[in-house]
Design a protein around this motif. Sequence first.
Motif, PDB file in Angstrom:
ATOM      1  N   VAL A 147       0.834  -1.206   0.000  1.00 49.15           N
ATOM      2  CA  VAL A 147       0.000   0.000   0.000  1.00 49.15           C
ATOM      3  C   VAL A 147       0.867   1.253   0.000  1.00 49.15           C
ATOM      4  CG1 VAL A 147      -1.726   1.292   1.316  1.00 49.15           C
ATOM      5  CG2 VAL A 147      -1.897  -1.198   1.127  1.00 49.15           C
ATOM      6  N   LEU A 148       2.003   1.198   0.674  1.00 48.69           N
ATOM      7  CA  LEU A 148       2.861   2.375   0.803  1.00 48.69           C
ATOM      8  C   LEU A 148       3.766   2.593  -0.403  1.00 48.69           C
ATOM      9  CD1 LEU A 148       3.981   1.854   4.522  1.00 48.69           C
ATOM     10  CD2 LEU A 148       2.207   3.392   3.681  1.00 48.69           C
ATOM     11  N   MET A 149       3.963   1.558  -1.211  1.00 45.95           N
ATOM     12  CA  MET A 149       4.960   1.623  -2.270  1.00 45.95           C
ATOM     13  C   MET A 149       4.664   2.740  -3.272  1.00 45.95           C
ATOM     14  SD  MET A 149       7.728  -0.166  -2.959  1.00 45.95           S
ATOM     15  CE  MET A 149       7.397  -1.819  -2.331  1.00 45.95           C
ATOM     16  N   VAL A 150       3.436   2.812  -3.771  1.00 50.05           N
ATOM     17  CA  VAL A 150       3.100   3.781  -4.817  1.00 50.05           C
ATOM     18  C   VAL A 150       3.180   5.224  -4.315  1.00 50.05           C
ATOM     19  CG1 VAL A 150       1.290   4.562  -6.399  1.00 50.05           C
ATOM     20  CG2 VAL A 150       1.717   2.115  -6.096  1.00 50.05           C
ATOM     21  N   PRO A 151       2.550   5.575  -3.183  1.00 50.40           N
ATOM     22  CA  PRO A 151       2.676   6.980  -2.731  1.00 50.40           C
ATOM     23  C   PRO A 151       4.103   7.365  -2.383  1.00 50.40           C
ATOM     24  CG  PRO A 151       1.543   5.626  -1.092  1.00 50.40           C
ATOM     25  CD  PRO A 151       1.632   4.807  -2.319  1.00 50.40           C
ATOM     26  N   MET A 152       4.863   6.443  -1.801  1.00 53.17           N
ATOM     27  CA  MET A 152       6.259   6.765  -1.496  1.00 53.17           C
ATOM     28  C   MET A 152       7.061   6.984  -2.775  1.00 53.17           C
ATOM     29  SD  MET A 152       7.457   4.522   1.780  1.00 53.17           S
ATOM     30  CE  MET A 152       6.914   4.969   3.434  1.00 53.17           C
ATOM     31  N   TYR A 153       6.809   6.172  -3.786  1.00 50.80           N
ATOM     32  CA  TYR A 153       7.527   6.347  -5.050  1.00 50.80           C
ATOM     33  C   TYR A 153       7.193   7.703  -5.663  1.00 50.80           C
ATOM     34  CZ  TYR A 153       9.595   5.129  -9.541  1.00 50.80           C
ATOM     35  OH  TYR A 153      10.385   5.103 -10.666  1.00 50.80           O
ATOM     36  N   GLN A 154       5.931   8.103  -5.584  1.00 51.16           N
ATOM     37  CA  GLN A 154       5.524   9.393  -6.135  1.00 51.16           C
ATOM     38  C   GLN A 154       6.198  10.547  -5.387  1.00 51.16           C
ATOM     39  OE1 GLN A 154       3.536   9.865  -8.897  1.00 51.16           O
ATOM     40  NE2 GLN A 154       4.213  12.006  -8.683  1.00 51.16           N
ATOM     41  N   ILE A 155       6.252  10.423  -4.053  1.00 49.18           N
ATOM     42  CA  ILE A 155       6.878  11.481  -3.257  1.00 49.18           C
ATOM     43  C   ILE A 155       8.363  11.584  -3.573  1.00 49.18           C
ATOM     44  CG2 ILE A 155       7.475  12.167  -0.910  1.00 49.18           C
ATOM     45  CD1 ILE A 155       4.829  10.935   0.004  1.00 49.18           C
ATOM     46  N   LEU A 156       9.054  10.444  -3.599  1.00 50.06           N
ATOM     47  CA  LEU A 156      10.490  10.461  -3.899  1.00 50.06           C
ATOM     48  C   LEU A 156      10.754  10.946  -5.318  1.00 50.06           C
ATOM     49  CD1 LEU A 156      11.754   7.157  -2.214  1.00 50.06           C
ATOM     50  CD2 LEU A 156      11.881   9.492  -1.347  1.00 50.06           C
ATOM     51  N   SER A 157       9.856  10.616  -6.233  1.00 55.64           N
ATOM     52  CA  SER A 157      10.036  11.093  -7.607  1.00 55.64           C
ATOM     53  C   SER A 157       9.900  12.608  -7.675  1.00 55.64           C
ATOM     54  CB  SER A 157       9.015  10.414  -8.519  1.00 55.64           C
ATOM     55  OG  SER A 157       9.127  10.883  -9.843  1.00 55.64           O
ATOM     56  N   ASP A 158       8.934  13.175  -6.969  1.00 54.99           N
ATOM     57  CA  ASP A 158       8.774  14.636  -6.950  1.00 54.99           C
ATOM     58  C   ASP A 158       9.977  15.315  -6.313  1.00 54.99           C
ATOM     59  OD1 ASP A 158       6.322  14.283  -8.145  1.00 54.99           O
ATOM     60  OD2 ASP A 158       5.189  14.406  -6.264  1.00 54.99           O
ATOM     61  N   LEU A 159      10.577  14.665  -5.315  1.00 60.82           N
ATOM     62  CA  LEU A 159      11.757  15.230  -4.643  1.00 60.82           C
ATOM     63  C   LEU A 159      13.057  14.882  -5.353  1.00 60.82           C
ATOM     64  CD1 LEU A 159      10.790  14.467  -0.919  1.00 60.82           C
ATOM     65  CD2 LEU A 159      10.620  16.651  -2.122  1.00 60.82           C
ATOM     66  N   TYR A 165      20.620   7.421  -2.244  1.00 62.22           N
ATOM     67  CA  TYR A 165      20.767   6.805  -0.921  1.00 62.22           C
ATOM     68  C   TYR A 165      19.920   7.515   0.135  1.00 62.22           C
ATOM     69  CZ  TYR A 165      24.811   4.275  -2.789  1.00 62.22           C
ATOM     70  OH  TYR A 165      25.637   3.461  -3.522  1.00 62.22           O
ATOM     71  N   PHE A 166      19.919   8.843   0.097  1.00 58.64           N
ATOM     72  CA  PHE A 166      19.188   9.589   1.111  1.00 58.64           C
ATOM     73  C   PHE A 166      17.692   9.318   1.030  1.00 58.64           C
ATOM     74  CE2 PHE A 166      17.205  13.606   2.652  1.00 58.64           C
ATOM     75  CZ  PHE A 166      17.602  13.491   3.977  1.00 58.64           C
ATOM     76  N   GLY A 167      17.172   9.159  -0.188  1.00 62.50           N
ATOM     77  CA  GLY A 167      15.759   8.847  -0.330  1.00 62.50           C
ATOM     78  C   GLY A 167      15.414   7.512   0.308  1.00 62.50           C
ATOM     79  N   LEU A 168      16.274   6.506   0.116  1.00 64.35           N
ATOM     80  CA  LEU A 168      16.021   5.195   0.726  1.00 64.35           C
ATOM     81  C   LEU A 168      16.145   5.271   2.241  1.00 64.35           C
ATOM     82  CD1 LEU A 168      15.332   2.288   0.039  1.00 64.35           C
ATOM     83  CD2 LEU A 168      17.776   1.795  -0.111  1.00 64.35           C
ATOM     84  N   VAL A 169      17.066   6.074   2.735  1.00 59.04           N
ATOM     85  CA  VAL A 169      17.201   6.245   4.188  1.00 59.04           C
ATOM     86  C   VAL A 169      15.920   6.854   4.765  1.00 59.04           C
ATOM     87  CG1 VAL A 169      18.419   7.552   5.977  1.00 59.04           C
ATOM     88  CG2 VAL A 169      19.708   6.379   4.192  1.00 59.04           C
ATOM     89  N   LEU A 170      15.360   7.857   4.084  1.00 58.19           N
ATOM     90  CA  LEU A 170      14.119   8.462   4.569  1.00 58.19           C
ATOM     91  C   LEU A 170      12.982   7.452   4.597  1.00 58.19           C
ATOM     92  CD1 LEU A 170      14.137  11.963   2.797  1.00 58.19           C
ATOM     93  CD2 LEU A 170      14.740  11.417   5.166  1.00 58.19           C
ATOM     94  N   VAL A 171      12.910   6.599   3.583  1.00 58.01           N
ATOM     95  CA  VAL A 171      11.861   5.580   3.544  1.00 58.01           C
ATOM     96  C   VAL A 171      12.020   4.618   4.722  1.00 58.01           C
ATOM     97  CG1 VAL A 171      10.980   3.611   2.242  1.00 58.01           C
ATOM     98  CG2 VAL A 171      11.525   5.738   1.060  1.00 58.01           C
TER      99      VAL A 171
END
Length: 303
Positions: A147-159, A165-171
């Motif tokens: 459930v979290l995969m799609v919204p997280m991918y969208q957020i990281l893509s916008d950022l 690496y930092f994006g994966l650390v935030l996740v």
Amino acid sequence: MSTTTVETSAPVTEQPPAAAPRKKTRRRGETSFAGALASHGVLTVASLIALFPIGWLVYLSLGPDKDDYLHPGGIWAKMTFDNYTFVLEHTQFFDWLKSSLIVTLGTTIIGVLIAATTGYAVSRMRFPGYKKFMWVLLVTQMFPVAVLMVPMYQILSDLKLIDNYFGLVLVYCTTVIPYSAWLLKGYFDTIPFEIDEAGRVDGLTPFGTFFRLILPLAKPGLAVAAFYNFLTAFSEVAFASTFMLSDDKYTLAVGLQSFVSEHDAQRNLMAATAVLIAIPAAAFFYLVQKNLVTGLTAGGTKG
């Protein structure tokens, strides 16, 4: 005139009867020989059961053929370390190791720091909604990864943090911080509030009290939180395989999947890689194991 003397015999004292030998009684908490033997036997069997998968993995990693797992009895006669040599020299193992260390150490440091400040604030400060805040953190753990995969991918893509690496650390921090905050909040509750008052009397600010007085006392709890954060980030596959696109940025858990394809499975190389992957986790466990038992038990004594 003659005198007569009367001789009187000395009084005879009766000897008390010999005391009967006292029956040996066991002290409280002392187990009998049979009980100790049974408990040691059970612990030995449990230890062997726990160690068997590890020993079997190491044994399979020494087989030179990818199908040796089908007939493991033949491995003994042809053991070799060629699988380890191939993994270290002909794969991107060290790139995977570098990526894993960057992500896991970043998650551990940032996650423990945020979780410690959160747990301390809820433990010491009575702001409006502080109880509901902890329950909100707990609710965030109820959502499955899919459930979290799609919204997280969208957020990281916008950022612009995809394949970063930092994006994966935030996740990963969104996963480990809620549980770590609950854990550390329970541990901070066991530290007397008088220590905070003594810090204020000495002129320390709230941050000074937290970093100079509370954190040194909370080392066992911090060790447990750090170990949980490290293992979670070190072994996670779903987020890492989705958000990291470059081969040289794969983590070890994702790189391990490269030995299995649709038509082939190099299980001997996979076993050797799995053994190598276990070494950093075992080293980190060795560093924090002195504080793990204390940290795991202390947080449950006071709610």
